[in-house]
Motif scaffolding. Structure first.
Motif, PDB file in Angstrom:
ATOM      1  N   ARG A 208       0.828  -1.214   0.000  1.00 53.53           N
ATOM      2  CA  ARG A 208       0.000   0.000   0.000  1.00 53.53           C
ATOM      3  C   ARG A 208       0.865   1.268   0.000  1.00 53.53           C
ATOM      4  N   GLY A 209       2.190   1.088   0.060  1.00 53.56           N
ATOM      5  CA  GLY A 209       3.087   2.240   0.092  1.00 53.56           C
ATOM      6  C   GLY A 209       3.169   2.915   1.443  1.00 53.56           C
ATOM      7  N   THR A 265     -11.769  13.052   7.546  1.00 56.63           N
ATOM      8  CA  THR A 265     -10.961  13.225   6.332  1.00 56.63           C
ATOM      9  C   THR A 265     -10.874  14.679   5.865  1.00 56.63           C
ATOM     10  N   PRO A 266     -11.952  15.469   5.893  1.00 59.71           N
ATOM     11  CA  PRO A 266     -11.831  16.863   5.457  1.00 59.71           C
ATOM     12  C   PRO A 266     -10.867  17.700   6.292  1.00 59.71           C
ATOM     13  N   LYS A 267     -10.494  17.246   7.482  1.00 56.13           N
ATOM     14  CA  LYS A 267      -9.557  17.983   8.323  1.00 56.13           C
ATOM     15  C   LYS A 267      -8.126  17.890   7.798  1.00 56.13           C
ATOM     16  N   ALA A 268      -7.863  16.916   6.911  1.00 55.39           N
ATOM     17  CA  ALA A 268      -6.522  16.745   6.356  1.00 55.39           C
ATOM     18  C   ALA A 268      -6.265  17.768   5.253  1.00 55.39           C
ATOM     19  N   ASP A 269      -4.985  18.004   4.994  1.00 51.66           N
ATOM     20  CA  ASP A 269      -4.578  18.909   3.920  1.00 51.66           C
ATOM     21  C   ASP A 269      -4.221  18.163   2.640  1.00 51.66           C
ATOM     22  N   LEU A 270      -3.940  16.861   2.783  1.00 51.78           N
ATOM     23  CA  LEU A 270      -3.496  16.073   1.636  1.00 51.78           C
ATOM     24  C   LEU A 270      -3.810  14.599   1.879  1.00 51.78           C
ATOM     25  N   GLY A 271      -4.369  13.924   0.876  1.00 50.15           N
ATOM     26  CA  GLY A 271      -4.662  12.499   0.965  1.00 50.15           C
ATOM     27  C   GLY A 271      -3.632  11.689   0.196  1.00 50.15           C
ATOM     28  N   LEU A 272      -3.190  10.577   0.756  1.00 51.16           N
ATOM     29  CA  LEU A 272      -2.157   9.749   0.135  1.00 51.16           C
ATOM     30  C   LEU A 272      -2.730   8.416  -0.337  1.00 51.16           C
ATOM     31  N   SER A 273      -2.339   8.016  -1.553  1.00 50.55           N
ATOM     32  CA  SER A 273      -2.707   6.710  -2.110  1.00 50.55           C
ATOM     33  C   SER A 273      -1.523   6.235  -2.952  1.00 50.55           C
ATOM     34  N   LEU A 274      -0.572   5.556  -2.294  1.00 52.41           N
ATOM     35  CA  LEU A 274       0.723   5.242  -2.919  1.00 52.41           C
ATOM     36  C   LEU A 274       0.911   3.743  -3.148  1.00 52.41           C
ATOM     37  N   GLU A 275      -0.125   3.071  -3.641  1.00 57.29           N
ATOM     38  CA  GLU A 275      -0.057   1.631  -3.878  1.00 57.29           C
ATOM     39  C   GLU A 275       1.104   1.268  -4.803  1.00 57.29           C
ATOM     40  N   GLU A 276       1.685   0.085  -4.556  1.00 57.23           N
ATOM     41  CA  GLU A 276       2.825  -0.397  -5.339  1.00 57.23           C
ATOM     42  C   GLU A 276       2.391  -1.505  -6.305  1.00 57.23           C
ATOM     43  N   TYR A 278       2.579  -4.651  -7.049  1.00 59.66           N
ATOM     44  CA  TYR A 278       2.798  -6.043  -6.672  1.00 59.66           C
ATOM     45  C   TYR A 278       1.717  -6.901  -7.320  1.00 59.66           C
ATOM     46  N   GLY A 279       1.768  -7.023  -8.622  1.00 62.53           N
ATOM     47  CA  GLY A 279       0.817  -7.884  -9.302  1.00 62.53           C
ATOM     48  C   GLY A 279      -0.311  -7.117  -9.967  1.00 62.53           C
ATOM     49  N   ILE A 280      -1.043  -7.833 -10.785  1.00 64.41           N
ATOM     50  CA  ILE A 280      -2.074  -7.249 -11.640  1.00 64.41           C
ATOM     51  C   ILE A 280      -3.199  -6.613 -10.840  1.00 64.41           C
ATOM     52  N   SER A 281      -3.559  -7.224  -9.705  1.00 73.48           N
ATOM     53  CA  SER A 281      -4.691  -6.710  -8.930  1.00 73.48           C
ATOM     54  C   SER A 281      -4.444  -5.287  -8.446  1.00 73.48           C
ATOM     55  N   TYR A 282      -3.213  -4.992  -8.032  1.00 70.54           N
ATOM     56  CA  TYR A 282      -2.909  -3.631  -7.608  1.00 70.54           C
ATOM     57  C   TYR A 282      -2.628  -2.721  -8.788  1.00 70.54           C
ATOM     58  N   ARG A 283      -2.057  -3.287  -9.852  1.00 72.68           N
ATOM     59  CA  ARG A 283      -1.726  -2.465 -11.021  1.00 72.68           C
ATOM     60  C   ARG A 283      -2.962  -1.757 -11.567  1.00 72.68           C
ATOM     61  N   TYR A 284      -4.106  -2.448 -11.544  1.00 77.43           N
ATOM     62  CA  TYR A 284      -5.327  -1.879 -12.108  1.00 77.43           C
ATOM     63  C   TYR A 284      -6.343  -1.479 -11.043  1.00 77.43           C
ATOM     64  N   ALA A 285      -5.867  -1.317  -9.814  1.00 78.35           N
ATOM     65  CA  ALA A 285      -6.766  -0.945  -8.718  1.00 78.35           C
ATOM     66  C   ALA A 285      -7.190   0.518  -8.833  1.00 78.35           C
ATOM     67  N   LEU A 286      -8.390   0.781  -8.356  1.00 72.02           N
ATOM     68  CA  LEU A 286      -8.888   2.157  -8.237  1.00 72.02           C
ATOM     69  C   LEU A 286      -9.521   2.266  -6.855  1.00 72.02           C
ATOM     70  N   PRO A 287      -8.691   2.504  -5.812  1.00 71.24           N
ATOM     71  CA  PRO A 287      -9.155   2.404  -4.422  1.00 71.24           C
ATOM     72  C   PRO A 287     -10.225   3.440  -4.084  1.00 71.24           C
ATOM     73  N   ASN A 288     -11.134   3.051  -3.183  1.00 77.84           N
ATOM     74  CA  ASN A 288     -12.192   3.974  -2.780  1.00 77.84           C
ATOM     75  C   ASN A 288     -11.647   5.186  -2.041  1.00 77.84           C
ATOM     76  N   LYS A 289     -10.439   5.074  -1.477  1.00 79.97           N
ATOM     77  CA  LYS A 289      -9.883   6.238  -0.771  1.00 79.97           C
ATOM     78  C   LYS A 289      -9.698   7.428  -1.713  1.00 79.97           C
ATOM     79  N   ILE A 290      -9.406   7.172  -3.005  1.00 75.37           N
ATOM     80  CA  ILE A 290      -9.284   8.252  -3.985  1.00 75.37           C
ATOM     81  C   ILE A 290     -10.564   9.082  -4.016  1.00 75.37           C
ATOM     82  N   PHE A 291     -11.690   8.399  -4.021  1.00 71.10           N
ATOM     83  CA  PHE A 291     -12.981   9.084  -4.107  1.00 71.10           C
ATOM     84  C   PHE A 291     -13.388   9.677  -2.763  1.00 71.10           C
TER      85      PHE A 291
END
Length: 375
Positions: A208-209, A265-276, A278-291
């Motif tokens: 997940r980075g 979450t709105p209290k933060a200044d920046l959201g992180l989504s740094l997945e690595e 490690y295989g096809i499942s993560y390569r094409y992931a679109l995590p709900n945290k982005i939204f």
């Protein structure tokens, strides 16, 4: 005349599973009765829903023993509670085999919601036997499933190429309905004047980075990193933050209910989504945290993986790293914190209007319209 009933099953303890809860809420709106089969994996919270939630007591909490126990108990539970008028909904491949067998025994329809490409998950990296087991289940059953949806274009394209099976895309995005919680009940870390907040929310696991975020905090001043969630790597990453002497600015907040997360979450200044990668499942992931970050109005520092990078760049809602280098990550953090939220606000609002459950619900309605109920 009784309404048709959908029995959905998932390996989670269910309280924090936002996607399955959103699907269940939509199915109720469509006119279906519901039952859920969940587990005690990673906790056994009290459930309070308008439909029955059956909780399977799972003794094993990791490894193939966990999945074997879950599949065995799920099969017998479904066999007991499923009638010939019901519809089965399996969430991910780890719940698919019992659902498939019971659907055949009872002669009932089966729907499959794939939250990831299970046979290509990072947890199967360098575990060929486990990978072979899940791949066998996936390749045997999935081509036979008529009703099938997944969370990203990348996943849908892979499934079609691999199995010749076209999946509908139902993205894992937030609702735009008002939050029921009006105040924060979670104890939050103290924020000093002028101090910024970075946030990661999700499962605490490798790939997940998260370790790279912690390493980057060595070079980030006047900011805290809030890690919200739980998972098998939590203790290891807590030890890493102590070892690197950044534990005073890396805060582990534990699991937080979705209704509380919408306030935090709105209290933060920046959201992180740094997945690595490690295989096809993560390569094409679109995590709900982005939204979730998008709806919270905070810009995103994301990974270079294609689905995440394309979404961030297409909507102009943040920046992406080129590699998982702590120095590069820290430099981009400094740039984005210096910019502030304001330059991203208009684009974040546009993205939130596009990425919401109310839009996805229309596609979900199309899938379930095949079953005899007014929707």
């Amino acid at each position: 005349m009784p309404k048709p009933k959908i029995i959905t099953s998932v390996i989670n303890n269910y309280e924090g599973d936002q996607r399955v809860q959103k699907v269940c809420g939509s199915l109720q709106k469509f006119g279906f009765d519901l039952e859920v089969v969940a587990t005690t994996v990673r906790g056994n919270p009290k459930h309070s829903f308008s439909y029955p939630v059956h909780v399977l007591n799972i003794k094993r909490q990791a490894g193939m023993g966990l999945y074997a126990e879950f599949n065995w108990k799920l099969f017998w539970k479904l066999l007991k509670i499923t009638s010939k008028k019901d519809i089965l909904l399996a969430n991910d491949v780890d719940a698919l085999l019992p659902n498939y067998l019971v659907s055949k025994i009872k002669g009932v329809p089966l729907v499959f919601d794939s939250h990831e490409i299970f046979s290509e998950a990072p947890t199967l990296h360098n575990r060929p036997f486990r990978k072979k087991v899940w791949k066998s289940i996936e390749s045997f059953i999935l081509p036979k499933v008529k009703y099938f949806y997944t969370v990203s274009n990348g996943y849908a394209n892979w499934f079609e190429k691999e199995y010749g099976k076209k999946a509908v895309i139902i993205r894992n995005v937030p609702t735009i309905s008002p939050n029921l919680d009006s105040e924060i009940k979670v104890q939050l870390p103290e924020i000093k004047p002028g101090e910024k907040v970075l946030i990661y929310q999700g499962v605490i696991n490798f790939s997940r980075g998260i370790d790279k975020m912690i390493e980057a905090m060595q070079f980030v001043e006047n900011a805290q990193l809030w890690i919200i969630g739980n998972g098998p790597k939590k203790a290891e990453f807590e030890s890493l933050s102590e070892k690197l002497q950044v534990n005073h600015k890396v805060k582990f907040l534990g699991s937080v209910p979705p209704s509380q997360l919408k306030l935090i979450t709105p209290k933060a200044d920046l959201g992180l989504s740094l997945e690595e990668d490690y295989g096809i499942s993560y390569r094409y992931a679109l995590p709900n945290k982005i939204f979730d970050y998008t709806h919270a109005g905070i810009p995103i520092l994301g990974t270079y993986l294609p689905e995440i990078k394309e979404t961030i760049e297409e909507f102009g809602i943040g920046k992406t790293i080129s590699k998982h280098d702590p120095k590069e990550i820290s430099e981009l953090i400094h740039i984005m914190l210096a910019e502030g939220k304001e330059p991203y606000q208009e684009n974040l609002t546009k993205a939130a209007n596009e990425f919401n459950w109310e839009n996805e619900e229309d596609k979900l309605r199309g899938i379930y319209s095949d079953f005899k109920v007014e929707i």
